[in-house]
Write a protein that holds these residues in place. Structure first.
Motif, PDB file in Angstrom:
ATOM      1  N   THR A  27       0.836  -1.205   0.000  1.00 58.93           N
ATOM      2  CA  THR A  27       0.000   0.000   0.000  1.00 58.93           C
ATOM      3  C   THR A  27       0.864   1.245   0.000  1.00 58.93           C
ATOM      4  OG1 THR A  27      -1.829  -1.132   1.088  1.00 58.93           O
ATOM      5  CG2 THR A  27      -1.771   1.267   1.278  1.00 58.93           C
ATOM      6  N   LYS A  30       2.233   1.752  -3.424  1.00 59.71           N
ATOM      7  CA  LYS A  30       1.211   2.293  -4.334  1.00 59.71           C
ATOM      8  C   LYS A  30       0.986   3.781  -4.113  1.00 59.71           C
ATOM      9  CE  LYS A  30      -1.328  -1.961  -5.207  1.00 59.71           C
ATOM     10  NZ  LYS A  30      -2.579  -2.695  -4.986  1.00 59.71           N
ATOM     11  N   GLU A 108      -4.781   8.185   2.189  1.00 62.08           N
ATOM     12  CA  GLU A 108      -4.923   7.046   1.283  1.00 62.08           C
ATOM     13  C   GLU A 108      -5.931   7.502   0.236  1.00 62.08           C
ATOM     14  OE1 GLU A 108      -5.918   3.477  -0.610  1.00 62.08           O
ATOM     15  OE2 GLU A 108      -7.400   4.577   0.535  1.00 62.08           O
ATOM     16  N   HIS A 109      -5.519   7.551  -1.010  1.00 61.13           N
ATOM     17  CA  HIS A 109      -6.272   8.258  -2.043  1.00 61.13           C
ATOM     18  C   HIS A 109      -7.692   7.724  -2.262  1.00 61.13           C
ATOM     19  CE1 HIS A 109      -7.256  10.561  -5.542  1.00 61.13           C
ATOM     20  NE2 HIS A 109      -7.410   9.466  -6.255  1.00 61.13           N
ATOM     21  N   THR A 110      -7.859   6.432  -2.346  1.00 63.40           N
ATOM     22  CA  THR A 110      -9.181   5.914  -2.714  1.00 63.40           C
ATOM     23  C   THR A 110     -10.209   6.049  -1.594  1.00 63.40           C
ATOM     24  OG1 THR A 110      -8.508   3.677  -2.105  1.00 63.40           O
ATOM     25  CG2 THR A 110      -8.270   4.297  -4.423  1.00 63.40           C
ATOM     26  N   THR A 111      -9.760   6.016  -0.324  1.00 63.71           N
ATOM     27  CA  THR A 111     -10.698   6.087   0.795  1.00 63.71           C
ATOM     28  C   THR A 111     -10.652   7.421   1.531  1.00 63.71           C
ATOM     29  OG1 THR A 111      -9.115   5.242   2.416  1.00 63.71           O
ATOM     30  CG2 THR A 111     -10.432   3.610   1.185  1.00 63.71           C
ATOM     31  N   ASP A 112      -9.595   8.194   1.314  1.00 61.78           N
ATOM     32  CA  ASP A 112      -9.347   9.449   2.016  1.00 61.78           C
ATOM     33  C   ASP A 112      -9.070   9.217   3.500  1.00 61.78           C
ATOM     34  OD1 ASP A 112      -8.850  12.088   1.233  1.00 61.78           O
ATOM     35  OD2 ASP A 112     -10.727  12.791   2.106  1.00 61.78           O
ATOM     36  N   VAL A 174      -2.208  12.179  -8.575  1.00 64.09           N
ATOM     37  CA  VAL A 174      -3.408  11.339  -8.698  1.00 64.09           C
ATOM     38  C   VAL A 174      -3.327  10.471  -9.948  1.00 64.09           C
ATOM     39  CG1 VAL A 174      -5.914  11.394  -9.035  1.00 64.09           C
ATOM     40  CG2 VAL A 174      -4.857  12.870  -7.316  1.00 64.09           C
ATOM     41  N   GLU A 178      -3.382   6.160 -10.544  1.00 62.13           N
ATOM     42  CA  GLU A 178      -4.242   5.421 -11.463  1.00 62.13           C
ATOM     43  C   GLU A 178      -3.420   4.510 -12.350  1.00 62.13           C
ATOM     44  OE1 GLU A 178      -6.260   8.674 -13.325  1.00 62.13           O
ATOM     45  OE2 GLU A 178      -7.486   9.071 -11.546  1.00 62.13           O
ATOM     46  N   ALA A 181      -2.273   1.399 -10.350  1.00 62.02           N
ATOM     47  CA  ALA A 181      -3.348   0.545  -9.815  1.00 62.02           C
ATOM     48  C   ALA A 181      -3.518  -0.736 -10.593  1.00 62.02           C
ATOM     49  CB  ALA A 181      -4.666   1.312  -9.814  1.00 62.02           C
TER      50      ALA A 181
END
Length: 181
Positions: A27, A30, A108-112, A174, A178, A181
Motif C-alpha cells: 500500500t 502504491k 490514502e487516495h481511494t478512501t481518504d 493522482v 491510477e 493501480a
C-alpha cells in the motif's frame, strides 16, 4: 517505521491513534512513499548512506529542523499547528530522522483515510509531490530532522482545498496512482 490506519477518535495528536489495522508495504508503495531505515547511531556512517540516496535523487541542499519547545521558542505551538494542518507540496518531501520521532500522516487516495507513519531515529522517507499529508510530534515532543531539497531549501505548504484539487502537481500525483493501480 510503523504504518497503520488512524482511528477516528478525538484526542492529543501526539498519541498513537492506532486503529489496529496495519498498512502493508504494498500500500505504501502504491501511494509512492519511499522509505529506508539507516541507523543514526553509527557515527558518520548514516550521513554517507543518506548522501548516496540524496545524490541518486538529485538533492543538492539540506538543512536540519529541530522541532522542540526549546529549539523553536515562542513559535513552537504555531509551527506545530502549521505542520499538522493537511497540506501538499509541489516538491517531494524527504526527511531523515536524526533524533526523536513523530508522525507523518498521509491520505490514502481511494478512501481518504489517514495512514499514520510513525518515524523514529534512523527512519527516512520520501513523500511524493502532490500527496496530502501532515506532520506531528509523538509523545517524546522532539524531532531533529534532516530535510533535503532538490533546489534551494524551501517549505511551501498548500493547504488542502478547492485550489489544491486542480494544482498540476496534485493532478500528476493522482494520475500516477491510477497508472500504478
Amino acid at each position: 517505521m510503523r504504518a497503520y490506519f488512524m482511528d477516528d477518535l478525538p484526542g492529543d495528536q501526539r498519541l498513537p491513534h492506532d486503529s489496529g489495522n496495519a498498512v502493508s508495504d504494498e500500500t505504501l508503495d502504491k501511494l509512492g512513499i519511499l522509505r529506508w531505515h539507516i541507523p543514526s547511531d553509527a557515527e558518520g556512517q548514516w550521513e554517507e548512506q543518506v548522501n548516496v540516496i540524496a545524490n541518486e535523487r538529485s538533492y543538492r541542499n539540506r538543512d536540519i529542523c529541530l522541532v522542540t519547545k526549546e529549539g523553536m521558542g515562542d513559535a513552537y505551538e504555531a509551527n506545530l499547528k502549521k505542520f499538522y494542518h493537511e497540506h501538499m507540496h509541489e516538491d517531494e518531501e524527504i526527511r531523515y530522522i536524526i533524533e526523536g520521532g513523530g508522525y507523518f500522516d498521509v491520505r490514502e487516495h481511494t478512501t481518504d483515510s489517514w495512514v499514520r507513519l510513525h518515524l523514529s531515529a534512523g527512519d527516512m522517507i520520501v513523500l511524493p509531490a502532490g500527496i496530502y499529508h501532515r506532520f506531528g510530534l509523538d509523545m517524546g515532543n522532539k524531532s531533529r530532522t534532516l530535510r533535503l531539497f532538490k533546489d534551494e531549501p524551501k517549505w511551501i505548504a498548500y493547504n488542502r482545498g478547492v485550489e489544491t484539487e486542480s494544482n498540476p502537481y496534485r493532478l500528476e500525483y493522482v494520475k500516477s496512482l491510477e497508472v500504478s493501480a
